[in-house]
Design an enzyme around this catalytic site. Structure first.
Site, short mmCIF file in Angstrom:
data_model
loop_
_atom_site.label_atom_id
_atom_site.label_comp_id
_atom_site.label_asym_id
_atom_site.label_seq_id
_atom_site.Cartn_x
_atom_site.Cartn_y
_atom_site.Cartn_z
CB SER A 254 85.48 -26.21 36.89
OG SER A 254 85.18 -26.32 35.52
CG ASP B 5 92.23 -29.44 33.91
OD1 ASP B 5 91.57 -29.78 32.93
OD2 ASP B 5 91.82 -28.66 34.77
CG HIS C 39 88.56 -29.81 34.83
ND1 HIS C 39 89.24 -28.62 34.99
CD2 HIS C 39 87.25 -29.47 34.76
CE1 HIS C 39 88.37 -27.62 35.01
NE2 HIS C 39 87.16 -28.11 34.86
#
Ligand SMILES: *[C@@H]1O[C@H](CO)[C@@H](O)[C@H](O)[C@H]1NC(C)=O
Ligand SMILES: *[C@@H]1O[C@H](CO)[C@@H](O)[C@H](O)[C@H]1NC(C)=O
Ligand SMILES: *[C@@H]1O[C@H](CO)[C@@H](O)[C@H](O)[C@H]1NC(C)=O
Ligand SMILES: *[C@@H]1O[C@H](CO)[C@@H](O)[C@H](O)[C@H]1NC(C)=O
Ligand SMILES: *[C@@H]1O[C@H](CO)[C@@H](O)[C@H](O)[C@H]1NC(C)=O
Ligand SMILES: *[C@@H]1O[C@H](CO)[C@@H](O)[C@H](O)[C@H]1NC(C)=O
Ligand SMILES: *[C@@H]1O[C@H](CO)[C@@H](O)[C@H](O)[C@H]1NC(C)=O
Ligand SMILES: *[C@@H]1O[C@H](CO)[C@@H](O)[C@H](O)[C@H]1NC(C)=O
Ligand SMILES: *[C@@H]1O[C@H](CO)[C@@H](O)[C@H](O)[C@H]1NC(C)=O
Ligand SMILES: *[C@@H]1O[C@H](CO)[C@@H](O)[C@H](O)[C@H]1NC(C)=O
Ligand SMILES: *[C@@H]1O[C@H](CO)[C@@H](O)[C@H](O)[C@H]1NC(C)=O
Ligand SMILES: *[C@@H]1O[C@H](CO)[C@@H](O)[C@H](O)[C@H]1NC(C)=O
Ligand SMILES: [Ca+2]
Length: 591
Positions: free
Chosen positions: A207, A457, A503
């Site tokens: 991320s 995601d 995610h």
């Protein structure tokens, strides 16, 4: 699997114990100086040194690492920049000399934090592989609970540029450079002129940590041998605005589907597409074929029904456990999917478009969900858009430079989002955008990049990762075909889609999908033993198959299970093109 540690013990030169090294006196005596190649403008505050031993420190249930129990010396110290009144605190976890394996692992953050990403497990994970590991507070100071979005402004109208560059890439690069020199000194590997022992250096993050990973390949290539980047929140100007794209697209269309419609469509999509990969297991491993073969129009007229419940705004962060969620009650719902519902969903599935119909940003894959969508407004008794406040803050603080933490979405259109994306890209091109496509310096020094992204995601679209991989291919191998260019790229930069994963997290909706947990070991083997990760491991972490290790194909190949149940990595032109989007709304190239 931690088998590599045993093999690496051979290289350890000293017989010192952890307790003899883990003292402030010893640490102070081996702090790096400019003769160790740390930046000359940096002064370490020798009075700030701390050293504490942790024994039997255990980490369990980490998405990114196997369970582990480790011993280490936690070292921290502060430094400042010449003529600056700043103070940056770095922390290093030093493994015991008997397991130190001549490795350094730099780690990063998530959302708006610069450290302690991956649920805080990366520091420990590196130590389990005999690496000294490091993280930094970027000067914010995060250890005191401050996130980057708290310091991006000095006040209304004034950006905090030193903090922006620190966040962009500089603080991590300094932490690594200082950390490598400190590690060499701590374990007496020798000075930069006399050393004989190679200190392998790595970075890992997901991320925001994935963006930091890519930033280091772009901006500090000399510091790393191997970089692992998960679902990078890169192309920052676009990505941060894209967090509010779904609600704005819905508002632009002027019709607000009830939340049960989205839930029903996602479930139907997963069911319809599960078997397209050759294996019915609740996991859509071919969202490309799903995009090509499942037409949401086929759901016209289907009934839906959901019990009363609640919906949450997603916010930033990993998986479902995202930051600053707001939750609203939803009533019991039932009805029939109508043409307007279908039109909204098809608009979301084909990405953010401007009023000319040109593509501004990538959609999520059809099995991912649509990010934030609609909520029930109990005052007006009607459906309206979610206002994901923490995501709108990008516009108020980072673009408008107003110390305001929520954005009023009233009247905001797709074209406004496009303008904000261009504004953010331009404003932060040199600091946060993180899309430089020429990685020649990293490639030339033998660097290796392992990049992965969850296919389901719903925070950072995986096709945005593919777009960057494509940009690097086109810039670095301009005269080669798609096939030939990817063959060259795969020698040192490989990309893997993670079927069914959310995610930087496993996915409740596809519990039999794995998540890659052996990435550091793959990278170590690639860098230190030249074992190319043709496929990487992905471990199922929930559901009936928990513990099963699956294999992930290197893009552009995709998995397919043949009649006898064997997975092959196959490549099909149409399924590849289903994941390549052309951002036609810009006059400039967007990498
Ligand atoms: C750590 O664990 C080992 C093995 O269980 C045990 O012998 C040792 O006493 C423990 N050390 C500490 C400090 O808890
Ligand atoms: C890192 O994260 C872990 C797990 O969330 C937490 O326990 C720990 O306090 C955090 N450490 C720092 C320095 O923020
Ligand atoms: C921004 O506002 C918050 C309160 O809303 C305040 O705590 C903070 O100091 C302000 N920051 C700046 C840079 O003015
Ligand atoms: C900053 O601007 C916001 C919005 O324009 C305003 O509400 C706030 O009071 C201002 N803060 C200061 C310290 O002027
Ligand atoms: C040894 O020195 C070389 C040349 O300065 C440097 O590239 C390398 O990273 C150093 N290795 C260690 C272990 O410090
Ligand atoms: C979707 O499937 C999940 C199980 O995966 C179930 O809990 C949920 O109720 C379903 N929602 C709808 C609207 O069918
Ligand atoms: C989806 O189905 C509708 C209605 O049958 C049709 O008009 C449309 O062209 C189809 N879309 C695709 C991409 O096949
Ligand atoms: C559908 O909802 C309406 C009103 O919300 C309610 O009166 C009706 O009983 C519901 N029907 C079913 C089958 O749940
Ligand atoms: C991948 O998983 C297999 C099966 O669990 C294991 O034997 C192997 O060591 C793993 N590879 C890496 C690089 O961790
Ligand atoms: C399964 O089928 C594939 C091709 O479809 C073949 O290459 C492979 O050898 C087969 N494996 C077994 C165990 O029969
Ligand atoms: C995809 O390509 C493989 C070869 O890579 C081929 O065997 C397969 O039939 C193709 N599948 C489709 C759906 O075109
Ligand atoms: C992308 O769009 C541009 C501008 O319309 C066009 O020239 C180019 O051929 C397109 N590329 C692809 C791969 O479709
Ligand atoms: Ca499947």
């Amino acid at each position: 699997m931690y088998s590599v540690i045993a093999a690496a013990l051979v290289g350890v030169a000293t017989a010192s114990s952890l307790s003899s090294l883990c003292t402030t006196d010893y640490v102070t005596s081996v702090l790096p100086t400019s003769s160790d190649d740390i930046p000359s403008g940096i002064t370490i505050d020798t009075s700030s040194v701390t050293a504490s031993i942790y024994r039997n420190y255990s980490v369990t249930g980490a998405t990114f690492w196997e369970d582990m129990t480790i011993n280490f010396c936690e070292v921290s110290f502060a430094y400042n920049h010449q003529n600056g009144d700043d103070r940056v605190v770095v922390q290093y976890w030093m493994p015991s000399p008997d397991v130190f394996a001549n490795r350094f692992l730099a780690t990063g953050g998530a959302a708006y934090t610069i450290n302690n990403g991956s649920g805080g497990a990366d520091m420990a994970g590196g130590v389990a592989y005999g690496a000294a590991t490091g993280y930094t507070d970027g000067g914010f100071p995060y250890w005191g609970g401050t996130d980057f979005d708290d310091v991006v402004l000095l006040g209304n109208g004034t950006a905090n540029w030193p903090a922006i560059y620190n966040w962009g890439y500089q603080a991590i690069a300094e932490m690594t450079q200082i950390g490598k020199a400190f590690t060499s000194n701590f374990f007496s590997l020798g000075t930069s002129t006399t050393n004989t022992t190679k200190l392998y250096s790595y970075f890992m993050g997901c991320s925001e940590g994935g963006r930091e990973a890519i930033s280091q390949a772009q901006r500090a290539p000399e510091l790393y041998d191997g970089i692992v980047a998960g679902a990078p929140a890169m192309r920052y100007g676009q990505q941060q605005v894209n967090h509010i794209a779904s609600p704005v697209q819905i508002q632009t269309m002027g019709y607000y589907p009830p939340s049960c419609v989205f839930d029903t469509v996602i479930n139907a999509t997963i069911n319809a597409c599960d078997g397209l990969d050759g294996k019915v297991d609740g996991v859509v491993a071919r969202s490309d074929l799903c995009f090509l073969n499942f037409n949401v129009s086929s759901m016209l007229g289907q009934t839906y029904s959901c019990a009363a419940g609640s919906t949450s705004s997603l916010g930033l962060g990993y998986g479902k456990k995202r930051k600053r969620q707001s939750t609203s009650a939803t009533p019991a719902q039932n009805g029939t999917i109508n043409a307007q519902d279908i039109a909204v969903i098809q608009d979301l599935l084909t990405g953010l478009k401007d009023s000319n119909g040109d593509l501004v940003y990538f959609p999520f894959q059809p099995t991912a969900g649509f990010g934030d969508t609609t909520v029930w407004d109990s005052t007006t008794e009607s459906w309206t858009i979610t206002n994901p406040n923490s995501n709108g803050e990008w516009v108020t603080k980072f673009l408008h430079w107003q110390n305001v933490s929520s954005l009023d979405l009233t009247g905001v259109t797709n074209d406004d989002l496009k303008a904000w994306m261009i504004e953010g890209m331009t404003l932060y091109m040199d600091s946060l955008q993180t899309t430089l496509p020429d990685l020649t310096p990293f490639y030339s020094k033998g660097g290796r990049l392992l990049h992965y992204h969850g296919e389901a995601d719903s925070s950072v679209p995986p096709t945005g990762s593919i777009h960057y991989h494509e940009s690097v291919r086109k810039i670095m191998y301009p005269s080669l075909s798609f096939e030939e260019g990817n063959t060259q790229l795969n020698e040192w930069y490989r990309f893997y889609l993670v079927p069914g994963a959310a995610h930087c997290a496993i996915n409740d909706e596809q519990p039999n999908a794995g998540f890659p947990r052996d990435n550091f070991e793959h990278m170590i083997q690639w860098v230190e033993e030249d074992v190319v990760p043709i496929t990487i491991n992905s471990t199922v972490q929930s559901g009936a198959l928990e513990g099963e290790v699956q294999k992930l194909c290197t893009w552009p190949a995709r998995p397919y299970w043949t009649d006898n149940g064997t997975m092959v990595c196959e490549e099909n032109a149409s399924s590849v093109s289903a994941m390549l989007w052309n951002l036609t709304a810009y006059k400039m190239p967007v990498y």
